[in-house]
Design an enzyme around this catalytic site. Sequence first.
Site, PDB file in Angstrom:
ATOM      1  N   ARG A 250      60.763   5.406 -39.263  1.00  9.10           N
ATOM      2  CA  ARG A 250      59.326   5.156 -39.255  1.00  9.10           C
ATOM      3  C   ARG A 250      59.037   4.019 -40.227  1.00  9.10           C
ATOM      4  O   ARG A 250      59.609   3.966 -41.319  1.00  9.10           O
ATOM      5  CB  ARG A 250      58.534   6.402 -39.678  1.00  9.10           C
ATOM      6  CG  ARG A 250      58.447   7.480 -38.609  1.00  9.10           C
ATOM      7  CD  ARG A 250      57.573   7.029 -37.427  1.00  9.10           C
ATOM      8  NE  ARG A 250      57.449   8.049 -36.406  1.00  9.10           N
ATOM      9  CZ  ARG A 250      58.222   8.158 -35.318  1.00  9.10           C
ATOM     10  NH1 ARG A 250      59.196   7.298 -35.102  1.00  9.10           N
ATOM     11  NH2 ARG A 250      58.018   9.119 -34.435  1.00  9.10           N
ATOM     12  N   GLU A 279      52.049  -0.287 -37.185  1.00  6.40           N
ATOM     13  CA  GLU A 279      52.301  -0.701 -35.791  1.00  6.40           C
ATOM     14  C   GLU A 279      51.037  -0.772 -34.973  1.00  6.40           C
ATOM     15  O   GLU A 279      50.183   0.111 -35.118  1.00  6.40           O
ATOM     16  CB  GLU A 279      53.262   0.314 -35.136  1.00  6.40           C
ATOM     17  CG  GLU A 279      54.708  -0.025 -35.343  1.00  6.40           C
ATOM     18  CD  GLU A 279      55.653   0.998 -34.730  1.00  6.40           C
ATOM     19  OE1 GLU A 279      56.579   1.399 -35.437  1.00  6.40           O
ATOM     20  OE2 GLU A 279      55.454   1.388 -33.565  1.00  6.40           O
ATOM     21  N   HIS A 297      59.854  -1.115 -31.319  1.00  5.85           N
ATOM     22  CA  HIS A 297      59.969   0.358 -31.328  1.00  5.85           C
ATOM     23  C   HIS A 297      60.609   0.868 -30.026  1.00  5.85           C
ATOM     24  O   HIS A 297      59.980   1.583 -29.252  1.00  5.85           O
ATOM     25  CB  HIS A 297      58.585   0.996 -31.547  1.00  5.85           C
ATOM     26  CG  HIS A 297      58.675   2.408 -32.070  1.00  5.85           C
ATOM     27  ND1 HIS A 297      57.707   2.988 -32.848  1.00  5.85           N
ATOM     28  CD2 HIS A 297      59.624   3.372 -31.901  1.00  5.85           C
ATOM     29  CE1 HIS A 297      58.048   4.233 -33.142  1.00  5.85           C
ATOM     30  NE2 HIS A 297      59.213   4.499 -32.579  1.00  5.85           N
TER      31      HIS A 297
HETATM   32  C1  DGY Z   1      60.550   9.227 -31.759  1.00  9.19           C
HETATM   33  O1  DGY Z   1      61.026   9.932 -30.862  1.00  9.19           O
HETATM   34  O2  DGY Z   1      60.120   9.693 -32.813  1.00  9.19           O
HETATM   35  C2  DGY Z   1      60.529   7.748 -31.497  1.00  9.19           C
HETATM   36  O3  DGY Z   1      60.055   7.024 -32.539  1.00  9.19           O
HETATM   37  C3  DGY Z   1      59.776   7.425 -30.220  1.00  9.19           C
HETATM   38  O4  DGY Z   1      60.715   7.315 -29.259  1.00  9.19           O
END
Ligand code: DGY
Length: 337
Positions: A250, A279, A297
């Site tokens: 993240r 984002e 992402h």
């Molecule tokens: C997640 O699964 O947390 C990703 O960031 C999105 O695919």
Amino acid sequence: MPTLCKPGVLVTRPIFPEVIARLAEHVRVCVQEEDRRLEPAALRERVRGMVGLLSFVTDRVDASVMDASPELRVIGNCAVGYDNIDLDAATARGIQVSNTPGVLTEATADLAWALILAVARKLVPADRHVRQGRFHGWGPMDFLGTDLCGATLGILGMGRIGRAVARRAVGFRMRILYTSRSPVEPLPADATLGGAGFGEGPERVPLDRLLRESDILTLHVPLSESTFHLIGRQELAAMKPASILINTSRGKVVDEAALVEALRDARMGGAGLDVYEDEPALAPGLCDLDNVVVLPHIGSATVGTRMKMAMTAAENIIQGVQGRRVPNRVNTGLPVP
Ligand code: DGY
């Protein structure tokens, strides 16, 4: 059951028809057909009267969204991370929240490795060089990158994805260090065969050692209060001068402005990023840097993985609307069902 009597489920982005069909066996599906993030007011409006919500990382599901539909019983987040959902608010309202663990582990680990290789071997500037017609033949000093064999890979967060990244590092004969809340079970026997002469399996070390000794540091922790800006100015300063930071977890785990400064001042070797603090915005200056690879992402973005994620979210929702315990429930404190 006639469609109109079925409980309603809102799907906030277009997804695979197979998943919609599976949901439609049990619920009345309302799909937001435009492939863009719903603004909070629109999300509140669309969720009204719904019993289930199939959400994505782009949806901010807060108390106001939950209160817009007092009927809401289950939120199936189509992601392993669920920091986009106010879990306490859901628990207080008796709403089950689920994620999609396991199914995206390998795809995300692959992408972390794609970034490691792209940054370490300068793939993006080299590709640009060729496309721009500047390749006039082999050069002894062109695009010199970093050797991975024998280098130290630091893994911050040794959950499913961290371990999958470590397994791949064995093939590259890297030394593996990791930091995590608890020690991991040993990797399969062949993991200890790698290490380019180090002969040991992954070693658990405190964060300060991980920062000091890693040539490549890759992040695999969920976002929480304790991981927000876990990699800040001070941590970046502790890293080796030529080190590479990889983030597929993240964005908010890293202080992005501090990262831009460290890269701009050549206090680090480079970075490979799939996620950002705010984002889809990127920190000013990030895109001007040549030693950074920036992706939109796409850690879990393979057909097979995204299908499994969406199907998992759908199955969770089907259980939830039927008043059963949701298999991948993340608000474990919820007393019922
Ligand atoms: C997640 O699964 O947390 C990703 O960031 C999105 O695919």
